[in-house]
Design a protein around this motif. Structure first.
Motif, short mmCIF file in Angstrom:
data_model
loop_
_atom_site.label_atom_id
_atom_site.label_comp_id
_atom_site.label_asym_id
_atom_site.label_seq_id
_atom_site.Cartn_x
_atom_site.Cartn_y
_atom_site.Cartn_z
N VAL A 1 61.33 -96.30 -57.54
CA VAL A 1 60.98 -97.50 -58.32
C VAL A 1 59.47 -97.69 -58.41
CG1 VAL A 1 61.20 -100.01 -58.43
CG2 VAL A 1 63.16 -98.62 -57.80
N ASP A 2 58.75 -97.48 -57.30
CA ASP A 2 57.32 -97.82 -57.27
C ASP A 2 56.41 -96.69 -57.71
OD1 ASP A 2 58.00 -100.33 -56.33
OD2 ASP A 2 57.91 -99.69 -54.23
N GLU A 3 56.80 -95.42 -57.52
CA GLU A 3 55.92 -94.31 -57.86
C GLU A 3 56.36 -93.54 -59.10
OE1 GLU A 3 55.28 -91.77 -54.48
OE2 GLU A 3 55.16 -93.49 -53.12
N ILE A 4 57.66 -93.27 -59.22
CA ILE A 4 58.13 -92.41 -60.31
C ILE A 4 58.41 -93.22 -61.59
CG2 ILE A 4 59.94 -90.81 -61.02
CD1 ILE A 4 60.22 -90.03 -58.06
N ALA A 5 59.08 -94.36 -61.46
CA ALA A 5 59.46 -95.16 -62.63
C ALA A 5 58.28 -95.61 -63.49
CB ALA A 5 60.29 -96.35 -62.21
N PRO A 6 57.11 -95.99 -62.92
CA PRO A 6 56.01 -96.42 -63.79
C PRO A 6 55.54 -95.34 -64.77
CG PRO A 6 55.59 -97.13 -61.56
CD PRO A 6 56.81 -96.25 -61.51
N LYS A 7 55.77 -94.08 -64.46
CA LYS A 7 55.37 -93.01 -65.38
C LYS A 7 56.26 -92.95 -66.62
CE LYS A 7 53.93 -90.14 -61.50
NZ LYS A 7 54.24 -88.93 -60.73
N PHE A 8 57.47 -93.55 -66.52
CA PHE A 8 58.44 -93.44 -67.61
C PHE A 8 58.76 -94.80 -68.25
CE2 PHE A 8 59.32 -89.92 -64.69
CZ PHE A 8 59.30 -88.85 -65.57
N LEU A 9 57.90 -95.81 -68.07
CA LEU A 9 58.22 -97.14 -68.57
C LEU A 9 58.43 -97.19 -70.07
CD1 LEU A 9 55.89 -99.43 -66.42
CD2 LEU A 9 58.36 -99.22 -66.29
N GLU A 10 57.66 -96.45 -70.83
CA GLU A 10 57.77 -96.48 -72.29
C GLU A 10 58.72 -95.43 -72.84
OE1 GLU A 10 56.44 -98.98 -73.90
OE2 GLU A 10 55.67 -99.67 -71.96
N ARG A 11 59.27 -94.60 -71.99
CA ARG A 11 60.16 -93.52 -72.44
C ARG A 11 61.59 -94.05 -72.57
NH1 ARG A 11 59.08 -88.12 -72.42
NH2 ARG A 11 60.89 -86.78 -72.55
N PRO A 12 62.26 -93.83 -73.71
CA PRO A 12 63.61 -94.38 -73.90
C PRO A 12 64.73 -93.60 -73.23
CG PRO A 12 62.91 -93.23 -75.86
CD PRO A 12 61.73 -93.22 -74.93
N GLY A 13 64.44 -92.46 -72.66
CA GLY A 13 65.47 -91.65 -72.01
C GLY A 13 64.97 -90.22 -71.89
N GLY A 14 65.81 -89.34 -71.39
CA GLY A 14 65.42 -87.95 -71.25
C GLY A 14 64.35 -87.76 -70.19
N TYR A 15 64.64 -88.23 -68.98
CA TYR A 15 63.66 -88.19 -67.90
C TYR A 15 63.63 -86.84 -67.20
CZ TYR A 15 64.63 -93.10 -68.71
OH TYR A 15 64.84 -94.31 -69.30
N THR A 16 64.66 -86.03 -67.39
CA THR A 16 64.72 -84.72 -66.76
C THR A 16 64.93 -83.64 -67.80
OG1 THR A 16 67.10 -84.93 -66.41
CG2 THR A 16 65.67 -85.59 -64.59
N ALA A 17 64.52 -82.42 -67.46
CA ALA A 17 64.72 -81.27 -68.34
C ALA A 17 65.32 -80.14 -67.51
CB ALA A 17 63.40 -80.83 -68.95
N ILE A 18 66.20 -79.38 -68.13
CA ILE A 18 66.84 -78.24 -67.47
C ILE A 18 66.32 -76.96 -68.12
CG2 ILE A 18 69.01 -77.05 -67.01
CD1 ILE A 18 70.39 -79.76 -66.99
N TYR A 19 65.78 -76.07 -67.29
CA TYR A 19 65.29 -74.77 -67.75
C TYR A 19 66.13 -73.68 -67.09
CZ TYR A 19 61.25 -77.58 -68.97
OH TYR A 19 60.42 -78.55 -69.48
N LYS A 20 66.75 -72.83 -67.90
CA LYS A 20 67.57 -71.75 -67.33
C LYS A 20 66.66 -70.65 -66.79
CE LYS A 20 71.63 -72.80 -69.97
NZ LYS A 20 72.66 -72.37 -70.90
N VAL A 21 66.96 -70.21 -65.58
CA VAL A 21 66.10 -69.24 -64.88
C VAL A 21 66.68 -67.84 -64.96
CG1 VAL A 21 65.13 -68.65 -62.64
CG2 VAL A 21 65.26 -71.03 -63.33
N GLY A 22 67.99 -67.71 -64.83
CA GLY A 22 68.62 -66.40 -64.83
C GLY A 22 69.71 -66.36 -63.80
N PRO A 23 70.33 -65.20 -63.61
CA PRO A 23 71.44 -65.11 -62.66
C PRO A 23 70.95 -65.05 -61.22
CG PRO A 23 71.09 -63.00 -63.71
CD PRO A 23 70.16 -63.97 -64.37
#
Length: 127
Positions: free
Chosen positions: A88-110
């Protein structure tokens, strides 16, 4: 038929699935990114996005009662007060104006041992 079945099963029964998602979400909060299988990454993404939305609402809340209630909901899902405060105090302020999509998934391989498809799930950084 899979009507109205929304959750990712990830090959576990209910309490084990909840524990797995809780642990993966904790690691994302602690480290910012984790390397896991693609199925687990997709499952934890929706779980974590909901927590992140609650954290942003708690940060934006005008009344202290609303903020405390939302922090308690996050605590119920995570189970660690320090991580709730960090979210709440450290991570959330970086995303206050963002409407969603806070994480991204990158495929690495098998994975080397069994060939399971691995992915990196991380918090999205603002440009």
């Amino acid at each position: 038929m899979r009507h109205r079945v929304k959750k990712h099963r990830i090959g576990r029964y209910g309490s084990h699935r909840r524990a797995t998602l809780r642990n993966l979400a904790r690691e994302i909060i602690k480290h910012g990114s984790i390397l896991t299988t693609t199925a687990k990454a997709k499952a934890v993404q929706s779980f974590f996005e909901k927590l992140m939305t609650k954290a942003i609402k708690a940060k934006k809340a005008d009344k202290k009662e609303v903020s405390v209630a939302l922090r308690r909901e996050i605590f119920k899902a995570i189970g660690d007060r320090r991580l709730v405060n960090k979210l709440v105090d450290e991570i959330a302020p970086k995303f206050l104006e963002r409407p969603g999509g806070y994480t991204a998934i990158y495929k690495v391989g098998p994975r080397r041992g069994d060939g399971a498809e691995m992915s990196l799930i991380k918090l999205v950084e603002e440009e």
